[in-house]
Structures are given as C-alpha cells and as structure tokens.
Design a protein around this motif. Sequence first.
Motif: not given
Length: 144
Positions: A88-96, A105-115
């Motif tokens: 899987l590819w993940c594109l994240d904008v402005d996640g801290a 990890s994807i779980d970290e993106v889900r936790q801290y990513g807004d977009c």
Amino acid sequence: MAESIIKLMSDYHNFDDGLVMSFGFFYPTREPPAVQGTFYAKNHALPGDQWDTVTIVVRDIVEFHAQWRGNQANSICAGVHLVRFGDLWCLDVDGAYGSLEDPRSIDEVRQYGDCYAIGRGVDFHISEDRNVDIFANIFSGGAG
C-alpha cells in the motif's frame, strides 16, 4: 517507481512551505476510486527559484480521510509524506509525526494525520506551469 518517488520527495523537500492547491477523491473510468493531490512547491534540486505544480494520484483507494478546518491556510507546514507500507501507498498532507520525517505505520497515520489517502498504486506528474489557478480554471465560464 520507488526510486522516482524518493527523488521527487527529496527534490521538493517534502513540499515544505509549498501550497495545497487541491486534495480529493474521484472516480476514474473503469477503475477503482482514486485520490489526487495537487501541490505548488519549490524544486530545490534546480538552481534559482523554480516552483512547479506537482500532482500525485493514489490509485485503488482503500482508505481516505480529509479533515479541514474552516479558514485553514493552504500552506504546507509539516510536509507531504508519500510512504509505502507493504503493498500500500500512503499520501499524507501535513501530518505531525514528531521529529520523524515520515510516519512509521498506517496506524500512526490514522492517529496523527488529518488529510491522507491509502491505496494500491501511485503516479505523479510535474508541470512547470507556475501560473496554474485551479479555482479560476473551474469557474472561468462565470456562474449566474
């Protein structure tokens, strides 16, 4: 593809201090849903002050999340992250993600990513047209 993605993100310094022109999902003909992010960013690999419009498309979306607040600026502060997790590819904008450059990890993106968008494929296109105004192009016909 992974090498070209690494070069893209390096050349544009993860789009820091760039602009989000648009971010949203669409339905390509005869394909699963996709997400397209269009960014205006400086190419630090070239001499001078070269700003480009970069479009990233994540194909075959399995997850999409966009939480924007009213009056939110479109400048990119924490960067754009384009990371591969397995198939899987993940594109994240402005996640801290703290001092880390990319999420772990994807779980970290889900936790801290807004977009962000997660999908099975990714493509990108760079345009040197630095006068792109998406809003003007969409509404140039004039609304009544």
